[in-house]
Design an enzyme around this catalytic site. Structure first.
Site, mmCIF file in Angstrom:
data_model
loop_
_atom_site.group_PDB
_atom_site.id
_atom_site.type_symbol
_atom_site.label_atom_id
_atom_site.label_comp_id
_atom_site.label_asym_id
_atom_site.label_seq_id
_atom_site.Cartn_x
_atom_site.Cartn_y
_atom_site.Cartn_z
ATOM 1 N N GLY A 168 16.172 -49.072 38.176
ATOM 2 C CA GLY A 168 17.489 -48.236 38.174
ATOM 3 C C GLY A 168 18.802 -49.433 37.913
ATOM 4 O O GLY A 168 18.357 -50.577 37.077
ATOM 5 N N ALA A 404 21.155 -69.891 6.332
ATOM 6 C CA ALA A 404 20.805 -70.453 7.794
ATOM 7 C C ALA A 404 20.947 -72.213 7.480
ATOM 8 O O ALA A 404 21.442 -72.197 9.009
ATOM 9 C CB ALA A 404 19.376 -70.492 7.735
HETATM 10 C C1 HXC Z 1 15.819 -45.834 50.319
HETATM 11 C C2 HXC Z 1 13.791 -46.733 50.116
HETATM 12 C C3 HXC Z 1 14.205 -47.455 49.019
HETATM 13 C C4 HXC Z 1 15.629 -46.681 48.686
HETATM 14 C C5 HXC Z 1 12.156 -47.900 49.132
HETATM 15 N N1 HXC Z 1 13.130 -48.207 50.688
HETATM 16 N N2 HXC Z 1 12.913 -47.938 47.891
HETATM 17 N N3 HXC Z 1 15.051 -46.383 51.244
HETATM 18 N N4 HXC Z 1 16.024 -45.964 49.235
HETATM 19 N N5 HXC Z 1 16.076 -46.545 47.531
HETATM 20 C C6 HXC Z 1 12.005 -48.006 51.735
HETATM 21 C C7 HXC Z 1 10.914 -46.627 51.636
HETATM 22 O O1 HXC Z 1 10.736 -45.810 51.725
HETATM 23 C C8 HXC Z 1 10.360 -48.102 52.268
HETATM 24 O O2 HXC Z 1 9.945 -47.490 54.144
HETATM 25 C C9 HXC Z 1 9.871 -48.947 52.321
HETATM 26 O O3 HXC Z 1 11.240 -49.240 51.368
HETATM 27 C C10 HXC Z 1 8.838 -49.314 51.213
HETATM 28 O O4 HXC Z 1 8.967 -48.776 50.013
HETATM 29 P P1 HXC Z 1 7.152 -48.305 50.013
HETATM 30 O O5 HXC Z 1 7.103 -46.868 48.922
HETATM 31 O O6 HXC Z 1 6.342 -48.147 51.128
HETATM 32 O O7 HXC Z 1 6.876 -49.558 49.422
HETATM 33 P P2 HXC Z 1 6.034 -50.181 47.793
HETATM 34 O O8 HXC Z 1 4.545 -49.063 47.258
HETATM 35 O O9 HXC Z 1 5.286 -51.062 47.372
HETATM 36 O O10 HXC Z 1 7.033 -49.602 46.670
HETATM 37 C C11 HXC Z 1 8.200 -50.011 46.359
HETATM 38 C C12 HXC Z 1 8.968 -48.750 44.788
HETATM 39 C C13 HXC Z 1 9.557 -47.827 45.797
HETATM 40 C C14 HXC Z 1 8.388 -48.896 43.683
HETATM 41 C C15 HXC Z 1 10.272 -49.716 45.160
HETATM 42 O O11 HXC Z 1 9.716 -48.076 47.556
HETATM 43 C C16 HXC Z 1 10.134 -47.025 44.905
HETATM 44 O O12 HXC Z 1 9.884 -46.476 43.617
HETATM 45 N N6 HXC Z 1 11.508 -46.704 45.651
HETATM 46 C C17 HXC Z 1 12.698 -46.100 44.742
HETATM 47 C C18 HXC Z 1 13.016 -46.253 43.490
HETATM 48 C C19 HXC Z 1 13.990 -46.344 42.838
HETATM 49 O O13 HXC Z 1 14.074 -45.138 42.604
HETATM 50 N N7 HXC Z 1 15.210 -46.268 43.692
HETATM 51 C C20 HXC Z 1 16.393 -45.981 43.029
HETATM 52 C C21 HXC Z 1 16.728 -45.909 41.514
HETATM 53 S S1 HXC Z 1 18.419 -45.783 41.317
HETATM 54 P P3 HXC Z 1 9.153 -47.809 55.489
HETATM 55 O O14 HXC Z 1 10.047 -47.292 56.750
HETATM 56 O O15 HXC Z 1 8.233 -46.631 55.200
HETATM 57 O O16 HXC Z 1 9.001 -48.946 55.846
HETATM 58 C C22 HXC Z 1 19.582 -47.089 41.435
HETATM 59 C C23 HXC Z 1 20.680 -46.601 40.758
HETATM 60 C C24 HXC Z 1 21.714 -47.613 40.910
HETATM 61 O O17 HXC Z 1 19.586 -47.671 41.888
HETATM 62 C C25 HXC Z 1 22.476 -47.320 39.497
HETATM 63 C C26 HXC Z 1 23.500 -48.255 40.066
HETATM 64 C C27 HXC Z 1 24.246 -48.500 38.454
#
Ligand code: HXC
Length: 513
Positions: A168, A404
């Site tokens: 993101g 160039a």
């Molecule tokens: C809160 C989060 C989180 C998030 C992960 N976790 N991402 N908590 N906010 N964005 C937490 C999970 O709930 C989990 O908690 C722990 O972190 C580990 O995550 P897992 O999914 O178990 O790990 P993994 O299988 O290794 O996968 C990692 C990951 C996945 C690929 C990053 O977690 C994921 O897709 N997360 C969301 C990514 C995303 O869409 N983020 C928002 C992007 S938008 P527990 O308690 O179970 O340990 C963005 C906008 C910014 O960032 C814009 C700025 C301009």
């Protein structure tokens, strides 16, 4: 005593991060923890934490029961090779290293300190992005970081090390910094992940193929340095730091010792093939001019027709930009122009002199390049060299053709010293093409057009495929033997040591983006 115990307890709670189980998962994936990474990166025991007890203030979705001191990022300052740096290291074991309002504020705090105190900033990124439960405040937190990245650009070096997911908007902070490091198999960067890609474009792609270290090193150019694992990566960061100054007001560190194998001064003459159409590896030439083992190539796997990187000459940091005849004959195209321009601008921002090796047959022709804007992108390199005020030296080893020639740090765009080897060919275009155009009628009307063409080609080559026409006009300063190159470069940079040039007063230029 109780009070001390309380502090001990709070500290260990902060150090535990997301707990032993999550830490084990991190290790099983081949990743170090946030604190272990800092320990490898910084000089021993030099790290001092700031904000270790900061907690988030969110309450929604049960977050009020998930408070870990430090809030998923370890931040502070310490030294690398004895020099001050500021660092933040995201802790994936705490809510996936996700960025909350307070997590962002911690990062901003050390960014502000780095800028105020004129020291580099290193970010170790391992995060699931914006903390989803917090909503817009975490988005604003990212924006606070982007703003500071931009304000600090060109003032202090900023390095981003990607050591886990980076999805993101999280990718934009690294993109705004000077160099991105990635770790094979464990780090990836993308604006939208494979699931979104599948929904929107129906493409099936793995995280690795979409945004892994190799993809970004070879295809997009987002990744400057690839390492096999966390430790190797952090050591590479330490190594790069030894080439960089603390800020734009300072010079790069100047190690007092260096070595140079004198045999290389003779070996350099053997590198170029007799036939000027045959490729050779420009890195061999670079190696024969710089201090032993001092070349640190940047963007090694991206746009391989240009080679850029840091090196040392008698212990001093320089930036090297070189056409690479071993890849696409060293032609300039969109990606190589972007790669070269970005590197030149970094060096110029941070007082790093530029040494250019030129062997370029011209710009790459074709609809693909024209339609994708080679005119604008090629102009980036032209612009970057033209505005650079650091000492600049060019060595033309072989071809310097067409536009160039102008672009590759020619004298007319401000190079301080231009040398050419006797093998240099400096002309508007290659002899074959030139003969075809200017003697078109003569060739067509001849009894034996092929023979005539060859004759005219030889005539043109005789006149222009050498460095002397340019030397007569002072367009190159000296024609030198290859063996003289290191000596001339050393004395040239010494002579230019106190160069003091500034650009016309302006808010900022308008580089063709
Ligand atoms: C809160 C989060 C989180 C998030 C992960 N976790 N991402 N908590 N906010 N964005 C937490 C999970 O709930 C989990 O908690 C722990 O972190 C580990 O995550 P897992 O999914 O178990 O790990 P993994 O299988 O290794 O996968 C990692 C990951 C996945 C690929 C990053 O977690 C994921 O897709 N997360 C969301 C990514 C995303 O869409 N983020 C928002 C992007 S938008 P527990 O308690 O179970 O340990 C963005 C906008 C910014 O960032 C814009 C700025 C301009």
């Amino acid at each position: 005593m109780d009070k001390n115990n309380e502090l001990h307890k709070k500290r260990s709670k902060s150090y535990e991060g997301g707990g032993a189980e999550r830490l084990q998962r991190q290790h099983q994936q081949g990743k170090l923890s946030a604190r272990e990474r800092i320990a490898v990166l910084m000089d021993e025991s030099s790290f001092h934490e700031i904000g270790g007890f900061v907690e988030h203030r969110a309450t929604a979705f049960g977050l009020d029961k998930q408070k870990i001191p430090g809030d998923g990022v370890v931040s502070g300052y310490g030294t690398i090779h004895g020099r001050l740096v500021y660092v933040f290291s995201q802790d994936f074991t705490v809510l996936g290293g996700s960025l909350s309002e307070t997590h962002a504020a911690k990062i901003c705090r050390i960014m502000d300190m780095a800028l105020k105190n004129g020291a580099p900033l290193i970010g170790l990124n391992d995060s699931g992005g914006a903390r989803i439960q917090e909503g817009v405040v975490s988005l604003a937190g990212y924006a606070d970081i982007f703003y500071r990245n931009t304000r600090a650009s060109g003032v202090i070096p900023q390095l981003s090390v990607i050591m886990g997911p980076c999805a993101g908007g999280a990718v934009y902070s690294p993109a705004l910094t000077d160099f991105v490091f990635m770790v094979e198999d464990t780090s990836y960067m993308f604006v939208t992940g494979p699931n979104v890609v599948k929904t929107v474009t129906h493409e099936e792609v793995s995280s690795e193929d979409l945004g892994g270290a190799k993809t970004h090193a070879e295809k997009s150019g987002v990744n400057h340095f690839t390492s096999g694992n966390d430790v190797e990566c952090l050591k590479n960061v330490r190594d790069l730091m030894s080439y960089l100054p603390q800020n734009a007001e300072e010079e790069a560190p100047y190690p007092s010792t260096y070595s140079f194998n004198a045999k290389k001064e003779a070996a350099i003459a053997e590198i170029l093939p007799d036939n000027s159409s045959i490729p050779y590896d420009i890195r061999k030439v670079i190696d024969c001019v710089i201090d032993d083992d001092s070349f640190r190539e940047v963007h090694k796997d991206f746009a391989t027709n240009i080679v850029v990187g840091f090196a040392r000459i008698e212990g001093r940091t320089i930036g090297v930009v070189a056409n690479q005849p071993a890849s696409l004959a060293g032609v300039l195209d969109i990606d190589s122009s972007r790669k070269g321009a970005r590197f030149v601008r970094f060096c110029d921002s941070f007082n790093i002199p530029l040494l250019v090796f030129e062997d370029v047959p011209g710009f790459l022709p074709g609809t693909d390049q024209e339609w994708r804007g080679i005119i604008t992108h090629g102009a980036k390199l032209l612009y970057a060299f033209s505005e650079a005020t650091v000492p600049r030296i060019t060595v033309i080893t072989r071809k310097a053709y067409g536009g160039a020639f102008d672009v590759m740090n020619s004298k007319s765009i401000g190079s301080d010293l231009n040398f050419a080897w006797p093998s240099a060919e400096i002309a508007v275009m290659g002899a074959k093409g030139a003969a075809e155009i200017i003697f078109k009628r003569e060739i067509a009307n001849s009894d034996d057009p092929q023979k005539k063409w060859l004759e005219k080609e030889a005539e043109y080559a005789e006149l222009f495929a050498n460095p002397y026409r340019a030397a007569e006009r002072g367009i190159v300063d000296e024609v030198i033997f290859p063996s003289e190159t290191r000596g001339r470069v050393i004395s040239g940079f010494k002579m230019l040591e106190n160069k003091n040039e500034s650009l016309p007063r302006k808010k900022h230029g308008n580089i063709p983006l």
